[in-house]
Design a protein around this motif. Structure first.
Motif: not given
Length: 156
Positions: A29-36
């Motif tokens: 599973y992959d996800r976008e980098p968190l903004p914070t």
């Protein structure tokens, strides 16, 4: 199906596998980098902040870099400055880690096209990781913090 894969192995493995009632495939599973990553006196590090695909072999390395950066900059401040210091840690690390996180995603796609050419794959991974630059970035950032300067992301 799982038991068939291990037929002919040590009988103890067969005994263990007899205990398995259900198996499943585990996808990546992959996800976008968190903004914070930081809120007040709480911050994330490692996979909690930036899980990444295994295609660069950098997940554990990034966690170690996070821990070292966090420990080093927290050692320089008193309790009252912890929230601001956690934000500085996040600024110091977020850009680098997002680059590696997205690089792992991209490298997974490129590695599939490189086939069995391990030399090509390894050269791509070295370029994507830029490990010596990360160590230099952390060392310079910590030195700047010790002199009272601001920690910031990017090259110092």
């Amino acid at each position: 199906m799982l038991r068939r894969e291990f037929e002919g192995w040590d009988p103890r493995i067969g005994e263990v596998l007899k205990q398995v009632d259900k198996t499943f495939r585990w996808a990546l599973y992959d996800r976008e980098p968190l903004p914070t990553w930081t809120k007040g006196r709480l911050t994330l590090l490692g996979d909690a902040a930036h899980p990444m695909l295994p295609h660069l072999g950098q997940g554990a390395n990034q966690s170690i870099e996070d821990g070292m950066a966090l420990a080093t900059i927290l050692a320089q401040v008193d309790r009252a400055r912890v929230p601001a210091t956690l934000l500085a840690y996040e600024r110091l690390r977020r850009e680098r880690v997002a680059e590696v996180q997205l690089g792992a995603r991209k490298h997974g796609l490129v590695s599939d096209s490189a086939g069995d050419d391990l030399g090509v794959r390894d050269a791509q991974a070295r370029r994507a990781c830029r490990i010596p630059q990360a160590a230099l970035q952390l060392r310079r950032g910590v030195a700047r913090a010790r002199r009272g300067g601001a920690l910031r992301s990017g090259c110092f």
